[in-house]
Design an enzyme around this catalytic site. Structure first.
Site, PDB file in Angstrom:
ATOM      1  CG  ASP A   1       1.036   8.298   3.984  1.00 41.87           C
ATOM      2  OD1 ASP A   1       0.222   7.636   4.798  1.00 41.87           O
ATOM      3  OD2 ASP A   1       1.886   7.621   3.292  1.00 41.87           O
TER       4      ASP A   1
ATOM      5  CD1 TRP B   1      -1.146   4.157   6.942  1.00 40.40           C
ATOM      6  CD2 TRP B   1      -0.438   5.045   8.837  1.00 40.40           C
ATOM      7  NE1 TRP B   1      -0.217   4.979   6.373  1.00 40.40           N
ATOM      8  CE2 TRP B   1       0.174   5.544   7.768  1.00 40.40           C
ATOM      9  CE3 TRP B   1       0.012   5.543  10.033  1.00 40.40           C
ATOM     10  CZ2 TRP B   1       1.254   6.486   7.786  1.00 40.40           C
ATOM     11  CZ3 TRP B   1       0.937   6.268  10.278  1.00 40.40           C
ATOM     12  CH2 TRP B   1       1.724   7.011   9.263  1.00 40.40           C
TER      13      TRP B   1
ATOM     14  CG  ASP C   1       1.411   0.097   3.796  1.00 31.11           C
ATOM     15  OD1 ASP C   1       0.579   0.994   4.227  1.00 31.11           O
ATOM     16  OD2 ASP C   1       2.405   0.470   3.122  1.00 31.11           O
TER      17      ASP C   1
HETATM   18  C1  GAL Z   1       2.572   4.384   3.628  1.00 35.18           C
HETATM   19  C2  GAL Z   1       1.256   4.186   3.049  1.00 35.18           C
HETATM   20  C3  GAL Z   1       1.545   3.455   1.714  1.00 35.18           C
HETATM   21  C4  GAL Z   1       2.461   4.238   0.870  1.00 35.18           C
HETATM   22  C5  GAL Z   1       3.705   4.536   1.697  1.00 35.18           C
HETATM   23  C6  GAL Z   1       4.646   5.706   0.808  1.00 35.18           C
HETATM   24  O1  GAL Z   1       2.367   5.242   5.020  1.00 35.18           O
HETATM   25  O2  GAL Z   1       0.393   3.554   4.019  1.00 35.18           O
HETATM   26  O3  GAL Z   1       0.388   3.312   1.118  1.00 35.18           O
HETATM   27  O4  GAL Z   1       1.778   5.508   0.542  1.00 35.18           O
HETATM   28  O5  GAL Z   1       3.337   5.405   2.844  1.00 35.18           O
HETATM   29  O6  GAL Z   1       5.804   6.035   1.786  1.00 35.18           O
END
Ligand code: GAL
Length: 469
Positions: free
Chosen positions: A145, A186, A206
């Site tokens: 991430d 993202w 997301d």
């Molecule tokens: C976001 C990600 C999600 C999930 C989340 C966990 O940045 O897009 O899919 O992994 O973090 O904190």
């Protein structure tokens, strides 16, 4: 030359991820939509693994069970990540062993920055230690991430982010274990660089409902097909489903549309709910004919071949966080597959049903398989409805009525190629919806040259000029 361009040019020289994995888009399950931080535990992971086997999902290709954020508690004195002791009392290897014993592959989450998005310890400065730790646990898949790391997102592409992802990629390569690497940055600006960094990369924020599916996936991914292919996939995020117990939900028809569209987009198929999965979602996710489209070995990402939606350009999808109303319009997506094409006809109009009529020959408008061939190469095709599982015979047109609010239908067509191909340029049969338009047929570079031309593409260029809307 600007400093960042020089830096990126240097970064291009570095070896790419070379693990031989991901020749087909990954399939599996990820804990985030189901659990977020509540209930990520060894107990629940075992339940999920058992359920996946009970439902017969591994045999259909759903092979990865991926633990997302919130498993890590702190770093030990030796610098290694320590899982939450209450949730994982016997450590993570124990969990991975159980997952493996069920015939599944084990995936784990980390973050390239100092903390994960949920505030757990991140991997910045510990790339090597973490890569070795994950491998010692038997990890087959790592999701990486992008929270709390060095960035210059206001001036993307971020050389700092790319360099940091490279550190972890190299650390993983150095372990010698082939581990699928899924980057979660993202932003669609990762696409031109994705191939060198990971096996897949997120293209937007997301997807948690239909609105975000439109914003972060559907309106974006049609422009990114050049960058997807075997070993390197654009990732429009997880499958939401309609039976989750959390607020992450679509209607049953939107959830089915998501599955159809994701398959035409050659997207990863990562289920976001398991323990509460209802009959409709199960039926959706186990449609072997749709799965076969997603997993087609040609690995060509589908595109929009007709639409009457307001014209978008790469220039106005640059800000993936930009929230755009879902337009009241229709689209046709198509993907060349080994034995023909897969087609999804989609009604985005939230209020009204729509009739869409599509000339089967129009699939060649942006199809790699037909580059350089006249568009009237064929006029008829044998048509199969992939959800009703019915052959519809030989057709020139597909005519459908689509319910409102994200309904779709999906077909597979096998062109009927005339014995003696047409040589005279015939007038193109138009798709019958009068106000629609087709994207221009685009010349594509051979797969292997994508990365070398990446800096020249408008996908990168437009991101330098954020006010071009
Ligand atoms: C976001 C990600 C999600 C999930 C989340 C966990 O940045 O897009 O899919 O992994 O973090 O904190």
């Amino acid at each position: 030359m600007a400093l960042w361009k020089l830096l990126l040019a240097c970064l291009h020289q570095v070896d790419a991820l070379d693990n031989g994995l991901g020749l087909l888009p990954q399939m599996g399950y990820n804990t985030w939509n189901d659990f977020e931080c509540e209930g990520v535990s060894a107990k629940n992971i075992s339940k999920v693994a058992d359920k996946m086997v009970e439902l017969g999902l591994p045999a259909l290709g759903y092979e990865y069970l991926i633990i997302d954020d919130c498993w890590a508690d702190h770093r030990g004195k030796d610098g290694k990540l320590v899982p939450d002791r209450n949730a994982f009392p016997h450590g993570m290897k124990h969990v991975a062993d159980y997952v493996h014993s069920k015939g599944l592959k084990f995936g784990i989450y980390m973050d390239r920055g100092r903390w994960t998005c949920a505030g757990r310890p991140g991997s910045q400065g510990y790339e090597e230690v973490d890569a070795k730790t994950f491998v010692s646990w038997g990890a087959d898949y790592v999701k990486t991430d992008s929270c709390n790391g060095p960035d210059s997102l206001e001036d993307p592409p971020s050389a700092a982010a790319i360099a940091q992802y490279q550190l972890f990629r190299d650390a993983l390569n150095a372990t010698g274990r082939p581990v699928f690497l899924a980057l979660s940055g993202w932003h669609n600006w990762y696409s031109p660089y994705g191939e060198s960094l990971a096996n897949s990369w997120r293209i937007g924020y997301d997807v948690r409902n239909w609105q975000s599916a439109w914003n972060f996936a559907i309106r974006v991914n049609g422009f990114l097909s050049d960058f997807g292919g075997p070993g390197r996939w654009n990732d429009p995020d997880m499958l939401v489903g309609s039976s989750s117990k959390t607020a992450v939900q679509m209607t049953p028809q939107q959830s089915r549309t998501q599955f159809s569209l994701w398959s035409v987009m050659a997207a990863p198929l990562l289920l976001g709910s398991m323990l509460s999965m209802g009959h409709h979602d199960l039926e959706t996710y186990t449609n072997t004919e749709v799965i076969a489209v997603d997993q087609d070995p040609l690995g060509i990402q589908g595109e929009i071949v007709w639409e009457n939606c307001p014209l978008r350009k790469r220039t106005n999808i640059k800000q993936s966080q930009f929230y755009d109303e879902i337009p009241a319009c229709q689209q046709v997506w198509a993907r060349p597959i080994t034995d023909g094409f897969a087609i999804v006809l989609l009604n985005l109009d939230a209020e009204k049903p729509a009739n869409v009529s599509f000339a089967v020959s129009d699939v060649c408008w942006s199809s790699q398989a037909f580059v350089g061939k006249p568009c009237n190469f064929f006029e008829e095709a044998s048509v199969r409805d992939l959800w009703r599982k019915e052959h519809l015979g030989i057709r020139k047109f597909i005519n459908v009525t689509l319910a409102r609010d994200g309904a779709s239908q999906m077909f597979k067509i096998k062109p009927i190629i005339p014995q003696a191909p047409h040589t005279s340029a015939k007038k193109k049969t138009p798709a019958s919806t009068a106000t629609g338009h087709r994207p221009k047929s685009r010349h594509r570079e051979p797969v292997s040259s994508h990365f070398s031309v990446a800096l020249e593409t408008d996908a990168v260029h437009f991101l330098q000029q954020p006010d071009e809307l």
